[in-house]
Design a protein around this motif. Structure first.
Motif, short mmCIF file in Angstrom:
data_model
loop_
_atom_site.label_atom_id
_atom_site.label_comp_id
_atom_site.label_asym_id
_atom_site.label_seq_id
_atom_site.Cartn_x
_atom_site.Cartn_y
_atom_site.Cartn_z
N LEU A 172 5.77 -13.04 1.09
CA LEU A 172 5.20 -12.14 0.09
C LEU A 172 4.46 -10.98 0.77
N GLN A 173 3.73 -11.27 1.84
CA GLN A 173 3.04 -10.20 2.57
C GLN A 173 4.04 -9.21 3.15
N ALA A 174 5.11 -9.74 3.72
CA ALA A 174 6.12 -8.87 4.32
C ALA A 174 6.78 -7.98 3.26
N LEU A 175 7.11 -8.58 2.10
CA LEU A 175 7.74 -7.78 1.05
C LEU A 175 6.78 -6.74 0.51
N MET A 176 5.51 -7.10 0.35
CA MET A 176 4.51 -6.14 -0.10
C MET A 176 4.45 -4.94 0.85
N THR A 177 4.37 -5.22 2.14
CA THR A 177 4.23 -4.16 3.13
C THR A 177 5.48 -3.31 3.22
N ALA A 178 6.65 -3.96 3.18
CA ALA A 178 7.90 -3.21 3.24
C ALA A 178 8.06 -2.29 2.03
N LEU A 179 7.73 -2.81 0.85
CA LEU A 179 7.80 -1.98 -0.36
C LEU A 179 6.81 -0.81 -0.27
N ASN B 44 8.15 1.85 1.78
CA ASN B 44 9.34 2.43 1.17
C ASN B 44 8.99 3.16 -0.12
N GLN B 45 7.70 3.52 -0.25
CA GLN B 45 7.22 4.35 -1.35
C GLN B 45 7.32 3.69 -2.72
N GLN B 46 7.20 2.36 -2.75
CA GLN B 46 7.19 1.62 -4.02
C GLN B 46 5.82 0.97 -4.17
N PHE B 47 4.80 1.83 -4.34
CA PHE B 47 3.42 1.37 -4.28
C PHE B 47 3.07 0.36 -5.38
N ALA B 48 3.43 0.67 -6.62
CA ALA B 48 3.04 -0.21 -7.73
C ALA B 48 3.65 -1.60 -7.57
N GLU B 49 4.93 -1.66 -7.22
CA GLU B 49 5.58 -2.96 -7.04
C GLU B 49 4.99 -3.70 -5.84
N ALA B 50 4.68 -2.95 -4.78
CA ALA B 50 4.07 -3.57 -3.59
C ALA B 50 2.74 -4.22 -3.95
N LEU C 244 -4.26 -1.24 -0.57
CA LEU C 244 -4.95 -0.75 -1.76
C LEU C 244 -5.80 0.47 -1.44
N ALA C 245 -6.51 0.39 -0.32
CA ALA C 245 -7.37 1.50 0.06
C ALA C 245 -6.57 2.77 0.27
N MET C 246 -5.49 2.67 1.05
CA MET C 246 -4.70 3.87 1.33
C MET C 246 -4.05 4.43 0.07
N GLY C 247 -3.78 3.56 -0.88
CA GLY C 247 -3.20 4.03 -2.14
C GLY C 247 -4.22 4.65 -3.07
N GLY C 248 -5.47 4.77 -2.64
CA GLY C 248 -6.50 5.43 -3.43
C GLY C 248 -7.53 4.49 -4.03
N GLN C 249 -7.29 3.16 -3.95
CA GLN C 249 -8.26 2.20 -4.49
C GLN C 249 -9.21 1.77 -3.36
#
Length: 736
Positions: free
Chosen positions: A557-564, A567-573, A598-603
């Motif tokens: 799950l961590q790997a898929l989150m990071t890969a997404l 790959n510019q799929q922030f919400a799904e990640a 989360l931090a880099m995405g603005g949260q």
């Protein structure tokens, strides 16, 4: 193709009607343990093959037409067909070792293909012989080729021969070393050779082999269970290591007295055919033989079983055989942790419900009620493994407090003592009936762990052999790499994990770790390859492979989150990351990674909170997380905390932390430190700043945050190209 103990096989497929009747016989048998989906799988491949469309049988067509996958199905990323085919092969193997031993046709799914094969057994009058007829229309059929199929009679083996064979079996790596199979076999063989075969009863075996007390009764099924296990162990041994052994030892069903016979495994010379009828005559001859001589097959059980089994193991290719046994589960009595007069009855009732629900799943074998009831609640795993030979132990507890009731269930792997699954179930006795609660919990537990693609199946397919030290070392080295983040260790660990997944393609954790290493090729520019697909593409593929193999694996799950994320799929990640954190809220590796994303995405606030918790729980990872936490403090306007945080970060682990340091020092008025950090970064990553907009965008940093960072970079003396701010503003204004 030649089978042990049979005549030369004649290469030709049995008549279509006979093949269809065999499929019907298999699917109606209670000994064919397959799911409905696997029944459809078998029907599909057989129908396509018999209809002359065997070339269409590919993973893609099976996935779309049998399993309902859409047209985007990719067999490289979705292993459903391979997993189902493996289950189907095992179900067919078990069937032909039990109810199908004397069937006239053997149906198989060879490894490496999904196109079924059909072979026919043709009995001779009064002679225990069979012949396998496989699909190959280029060869004519000759009944005279069966002349060489007689099983040669010879003198019975001597006592020395039998003892030599006994030693050969128990010392073989193909014979189980857990449980008491060896002691059981040794006891019944020696008693028989000593002329005391009449003494071999369930009671004597229980007392002398399993050390049961003199009060032993047939209510304790230990001897029956172990006898079944031993029979299957012997069957497997003679299919693998013992195919050419001189003596065969068997334990006929219905008793425990062994039989000894010469093992005539070497095939005799074939007899040349004088005249062969035309190929079209085969169907009539074979069908007639099958109909007329069907009763004779009852006497051919042992030989036919050997030939049917040998069909799965041609001599020139001997892959590792899966165990023919279903995984065995022992249910220990649930512990009563509550108070009140009915608490113990509640726990006993739940155990009973579990013993009712679990055996409905035919993919597993559940030890019976009597044995379960005889176990103490805290029974040791060594006893479960050594005495009962079971791979899995289900235990747990029930706690009542007032009207509240909590059930905790755990599934343990007795091979290594690990808890492979656990779950809590809470209910209120004021809103639900106790019996309804017990039944609902038991059904949920049974469905979760015992279904064909449930926890036990996932463990069996995803877990590498526990004694493979090299695979284990690779995973340990991965965590060492994550703490060090060095380009040298990255190359070594990546190569090691690639070897592991090549050898164990179902090892989900290794795929997940490999996904993160592929990402690091791009984000840290570690050991980039020019002869492979883009690292982001490889990372996403590896992560999805891990998830398909083990959907609840935290590293996957961590790997898929990071890969997404990359790959510019922030919400799904972030959805995947939150799901993983809910699954295991104490995993600091995941917690720190999710906080960073989360931090880099603005949260920034939520990300900082998770990073603080990860740092508190796992100070050993502080060097990496302090750098990210310092950036979060900067973005939140807490500059003293940012300066303190970047001072605690290990700047040698991650080159990007040097540019973070330059930004923090510039805003804090530490100009010399800011310029020094900026110069160091430019030497380490000269490619970064010229592509600053793309580098910040790939990390999902919001446009307003990008502008703020670039402004502070200029303040630190970092040579940001002109026009970057305008490009970011234009990109933000463009419609999406």
């Amino acid at each position: 193709m030649t089978h042990a103990g049979a005549s030369e096989a004649v290469d030709m497929r049995p008549p279509e009607v006979v093949c269809r009747e065999q499929i019907s016989r298999i699917q109606q048998s209670v000994d064919f343990h397959a799911t409905q989906r696997e029944h459809r799988f078998l029907e599909y491949v057989v129908e396509e093959s018999l209809s002359g469309r065997g070339e269409r049988i590919k993973a893609y067509s099976v996935a779309v037409e049998v399993f309902g996958r859409d047209t985007t199905f990719d067999p490289q990323n979705d292993p459903i067909v391979r997993i189902a085919a493996r289950h189907l092969r095992r179900s067919l193997e078990r069937y032909y070792l039990t109810a199908g031993q004397a069937d006239p046709v053997v149906v198989g799914i060879p490894k490496g293909s999904y196109v079924p094969t059909f072979s026919m057994r043709i009995p001779r009058d009064g002679i225990g012989s069979v012949v396998a007829v496989e699909e190959n229309p280029t060869q004519p059929f000759s009944l005279e080729q069966t002349e060489a199929s007689n099983v040669r009679a010879s003198d019975p083996p001597s006592s020395d021969d039998v003892r030599g064979q006994l030693q050969r079996i128990v010392s073989s790596p193909e014979f189980p070393k857990v449980g008491r199979a060896g002691a059981f076999l040794n006891y019944i063989v020696e008693e028989t050779l000593a002329g005391r075969g009449h003494r071999i009863k369930g009671y004597s075996i229980a007392i002398e082999v399993f050390k049961r007390p003199d009060s032993f009764t047939q209510d304790d099924p230990v001897v029956r269970i172990e006898a079944g296990t031993l029979r299957r162990a012997l069957e497997r041994y003679y299919l693998v290591a013992g195919r050419k052994d001189p003596v065969r030892i068997d334990i006929p069903k219905g008793g425990y007295v062994p039989t000894f016979a010469r093992n005539e495994a070497a095939p005799p010379e074939p007899v040349k055919s004088k005249a062969a009828p035309p190929p079209e005559a085969f169907g009539r001859q074979a069908a007639a033989l099958w109909r007329v001589r069907w009763p004779v097959l009852g006497a051919l059980t042992v030989v036919a079983g050997l030939v049917g089994s040998a069909y799965w193991l041609p001599e020139r290719h001997m892959p590792d055989m899966p165990l023919l046994d279903r995984p065995t589960l022992v249910v220990a009595p649930f512990t009563n942790l509550g108070d009140g007069p009915n608490a113990e009855l509640y726990a006993q009732g739940l155990t009973e419900e579990l013993l009712t629900a679990l055996p409905r799943f035919k993919e597993i074998k559940v030890v019976g009620r009597e044995t379960s009831a005889s176990l103490p609640p805290g029974v040791s795993m060594s006893r479960i493994k050594d005495e009962l030979g079971a791979r899995y132990l289900l235990n747990g507890s029930m706690r009542t407090s007032g009207s509240r009731i909590r059930v905790t269930a755990r599934l343990l792997d007795t091979l290594d003592g690990s808890i492979v699954w656990s779950e809590d179930y809470e209910n209120d006795l004021q809103t639900r009936d106790l019996f309804a609660i017990q039944m609902a919990v038991a059904n949920k537990v049974a469905a979760t762990i015992a279904q064909p693609y449930g926890i036990m199946a996932q463990v069996a397919s995803a877990k590498p052999p526990p004694d493979d030290r090299r695979a284990y070392d690779c995973t340990l080295n991965f965590y060492a790499y994550r703490a060090e983040l060095s380009v040298e260790r990255h190359a070594d660990v990546r190569a090691c994990l690639e070897r592991v997944v090549a050898r164990y393609p179902s090892y989900a954790t290794a795929w997940a770790m490999l996904s993160i290493l592929y990402l690091d090729e791009e984000r840290f520019k570690f050991n980039s390859r020019t002869d492979a697909p883009q690292p982001m593409q490889r990372a996403l593929q590896a992560a999805r492979r891990a998830i398909q193999l083990d959907p609840d694996n935290i590293r996957a799950l961590q790997a898929l989150m990071t890969a997404l994320f990359f790959n510019q799929q922030f919400a799904e990640a972030m959805r995947i990351g939150e799901q993983a954190l809910a699954t295991n809220p104490n995993d600091t590796e995941l917690m720190g990674e999710l906080g960073t994303r989360l931090a880099m995405g603005g949260q920034w606030q939520r990300g900082a909170a998770l990073l603080d918790k990860a740092l508190a729980l796992n100070p050993g990872a502080a060097g990496y997380y302090h750098g990210t936490r310092a950036l979060a403090a900067f973005m939140l306007g807490d500059y003293p905390a940012a300066v303190a945080g970047i001072g605690r970060a290990d700047l040698q682990k991650c080159s990007l932390f040097h540019i973070v340091a330059a930004i923090i020092y510039a805003e804090a008025g530490m100009s010399k430190d800011a310029r020094r950090a900026g110069e160091t970064f430019m030497k380490m990553r000269p490619d970064f700043v010229p592509n600053i907009a793309a580098e910040l965008s790939i990390r999902n940093i919001q446009p307003r945050d990008q502008l703020r960072l670039i402004m502070t970079m200029r303040k630190a003396g970092i040579p940001v190209p002109d026009g970057v701010e305008a490009a970011i503003a234009d990109q933000n204004a463009a419609p999406r």
